[in-house]
Scaffold this active site. Structure first.
Site, short mmCIF file in Angstrom:
data_model
loop_
_atom_site.label_atom_id
_atom_site.label_comp_id
_atom_site.label_asym_id
_atom_site.label_seq_id
_atom_site.Cartn_x
_atom_site.Cartn_y
_atom_site.Cartn_z
N LYS A 191 35.11 -4.49 40.24
CA LYS A 191 35.48 -3.12 40.69
C LYS A 191 35.17 -3.21 42.34
O LYS A 191 34.11 -3.69 42.86
CB LYS A 191 34.52 -2.01 40.24
CG LYS A 191 34.98 -0.67 40.57
CD LYS A 191 33.72 0.20 39.95
CE LYS A 191 34.36 2.00 39.89
NZ LYS A 191 33.41 2.66 39.25
N SER A 238 36.03 6.72 37.23
CA SER A 238 36.57 6.12 38.59
C SER A 238 37.06 4.65 38.42
O SER A 238 37.84 4.19 39.06
CB SER A 238 35.47 6.13 39.77
OG SER A 238 34.54 5.25 39.33
N SER A 290 32.13 6.55 34.56
CA SER A 290 33.10 5.59 35.25
C SER A 290 33.51 4.23 34.33
O SER A 290 34.71 3.68 34.86
CB SER A 290 32.78 5.50 36.58
OG SER A 290 33.19 6.65 37.21
N1 GLN Z 1 33.81 11.02 36.86
C1 GLN Z 1 32.61 11.28 37.18
C2 GLN Z 1 32.58 11.77 38.72
O1 GLN Z 1 33.51 12.07 39.27
C3 GLN Z 1 31.95 10.19 37.19
C4 GLN Z 1 31.91 9.21 38.27
C5 GLN Z 1 31.27 7.79 38.21
O2 GLN Z 1 30.84 7.46 37.08
N2 GLN Z 1 31.26 7.00 39.16
O3 GLN Z 1 31.61 11.89 39.26
#
Ligand code: GLN
Length: 519
Positions: free
Chosen positions: A92, A167, A191
């Site tokens: 990532k 994400s 994410s």
């Molecule tokens: N979808 C969550 C957010 O928008 C989690 C993001 C993540 O785990 N990096 O914050």
């Protein structure tokens, strides 16, 4: 499809060890797949010809092949090699890698090269795994759909007009589309697990502090955790063993050695084969898929309940438990996360890293350069969270917002502590719905935030959680099952996840990407 890219990491490692295949062949096959599917047209119906997945922001072909060749040479010379030596991986683009760009999918860091490796990057190199490239994400890991990447969305390999989740949509899509057998993700509020659910991959968020965060671009430091993504539970276990362990460079790192996740995953598969789960206590969370199942799509809920019944039939004891405070988790998360975001992202000031925008007219002062840089470099969602976090932390509101959110966080931790007295693991659906279409949620940030209802509690409590695909819906989209375990209980989580995997159909093999013809 080339047979080499269909191999799981465990299968590839075995064939590499026996000399049946070489790492150069294996790595080249994945690079070819990326070239054919990531940016190239998969169908011809788009004017811009960009029907590819866009899972990668950077492809690292030369270095990956050099690593592969070195592994092959060492193997030929009879040297002892780590278990995953020669198996390629995608990383990532939130994790820093020396010699390759790291952008966090933000204009702010476009073209930035880290002068050092993160600890997980170093461990991947020590494991002798060729790094295929860096995967796309929502900017600075903020989002649940990948629509907040500054470099374009990642398409879901199951349906190209749908989001892969976020994400870490790039890592999840890369694995699902057979571009990489393994990938690294990061999970601050889901994410790793949520995109795994939306793409039919296995994704693991380890216990907070068990995998080093050194060299992971910080989103919300008290919540961030690195973890593995793969097509099978066994493969995530293999990668997890390679990246876990104490790191003196991370002040929040636990003193623990990595557990034997691989053995536990195998034990789970064996228990499922024998149908003997006696002694295993599984908690269904009333507020997350238990009770009347409110908030979860009918198909997702139905399959969740079937999986629970399959576990019961195999001898597990199923207990419905209540975690009353998890209904407040999203609110607490958006206070705490945005506070930490506003503080962590203060470093992008146009002086130290990446982008610098000097205003064309008027005086050039530090404030004006900072303001112009941050205005140009950050996207909407990042700005929204910085503003929210700054407000939450402001003198007049600190106690009311930040203070209250921290109290809720403690209540959530206590709720988990109490239920883990009664059960070994907790289960829920991972995401409330299957993959949604692009644009469906972008107009309403709150609807998007709700997508993390089942994943956020684990980050607030610091406990491990993982997604296992357990079915394909009637619409042909994957459904995910979540297993949560007590802090430092990652081992039992692997056991239960591999049980669920063994009791479910093969989801990865049903992905349309398995039948894509490469041009
Ligand atoms: N979808 C969550 C957010 O928008 C989690 C993001 C993540 O785990 N990096 O914050």
């Amino acid at each position: 499809m080339n047979e080499l890219i269909q191999l799981t990491a465990a299968e590839a490692a075995e064939k590499l060890a026996s000399g049946e295949i070489t790492s150069v062949e294996l790595t080249q096959a994945h690079l070819d797949r990326i070239a054919a599917t990531d940016g190239a047209p998969l169908s011809d119906n788009r004017a811009d010809g960009k029907n590819g997945l866009n899972a990668f922001l950077h492809i690292n072909a030369e270095e990956a092949l050099a690593t592969a060749a070195a592994v092959d040479a060492d193997r030929a010379a009879g040297k002892e090699l780590p278990p995953l030596a020669g198996v390629p991986i995608a990383v990532k683009d939130l994790i820093v890698t020396k010699g390759q760009p790291t952008t966090a999918a933000s204009r702010m860091l476009e073209g930035w090269m880290s002068p050092y490796d993160g600890t997980v990057t170093r461990k991947v190199r020590e494991a002798r795994m060729p790094i295929l490239g860096k995967t796309n994400l929502d900017e600075f890991a903020m989002g649940s759909s990948n629509e907040h990447s500054a470099f374009g969305v990642v398409r879901n390999p199951w349906a190209l007009d749908r989001a892969p989740g976020g994400s870490g949509g790039g890592s999840a899509a890369a694995v699902t589309a057979f571009q990489a057998p393994l990938a690294l993700g990061t999970d601050t509020g889901g994410s790793i697990r949520q995109p795994a659910a939306l793409t039919g991959s296995v994704g693991v968020k380890p216990t907070y502090g068990s995998v080093s965060r050194y060299g992971v671009i910080a989103m919300a430091s008290s919540l961030d955790q690195v973890g593995p993504v793969a097509r099978t539970v066994l493969d995530t276990a293999l990668l997890h063993e390679a990246i876990a362990g104490h790191d003196p460079l991370d002040a929040t790192s636990l003193p623990d050695e990595p557990g034997n996740f691989v053995e536990e995953a195998k034990a789970g598969a064996e228990a499922a084969r024998k149908g003997d789960l006696s002694g295993l206590r599984i908690g269904v969370i009333k507020e997350l898929g238990g009770g009347n199942g409110e908030g979860f799509e009918a198909g997702v809920l139905a399959r969740f309940r079937e999986s629970v019944e399959e576990l019961r039939a195999a001898g597990a004891e199923i207990i419905e438990v209540s975690l009353p405070s998890v209904t407040e988790a999203i609110s607490a998360y958006y206070m705490i996360m945005s506070s930490e975001v506003s503080s962590n992202l203060a470093r992008y000031d146009g002086v130290r890293y990446g982008l610098r925008v000097v205003p064309e007219d008027g005086p050039v002062t530090i404030e004006r350069v900072m303001s112009a840089t941050r205005s140009a470099g950050f996207g909407h969602e990042v700005k929204r969270r910085i503003i929210l976090g700054t407000h939450v932390l402001s003198a007049g509101y600190y106690d009311a917002y930040y203070g209250s959110a921290q109290k809720v966080r403690t209540l959530i931790q206590r709720d988990f502590d109490a239920v883990f007295e009664q059960v070994d693991v907790l289960v829920s659906p991972t995401a409330p719905e299957t993959a949604f279409k692009f644009g469906e949620k972008t107009s309403d940030p709150l609807a998007m935030y709700l997508y993390d209802v089942a994943t956020i509690p684990a980050n607030l409590a610091g406990i491990p959680g993982m997604n296992v695909p357990n079915a394909v819906s009637s619409e042909g989209l994957p459904i995910g099952f979540q297993v949560l375990a007590p802090a430092r209980g990652d081992l039992v989580m692997y056991k239960v996840a591999s049980l669920v995997e063994a009791l479910s159909d093969d989801v990865a093999g049903q992905c349309p990407a398995a039948n894509w013809e490469e041009k």
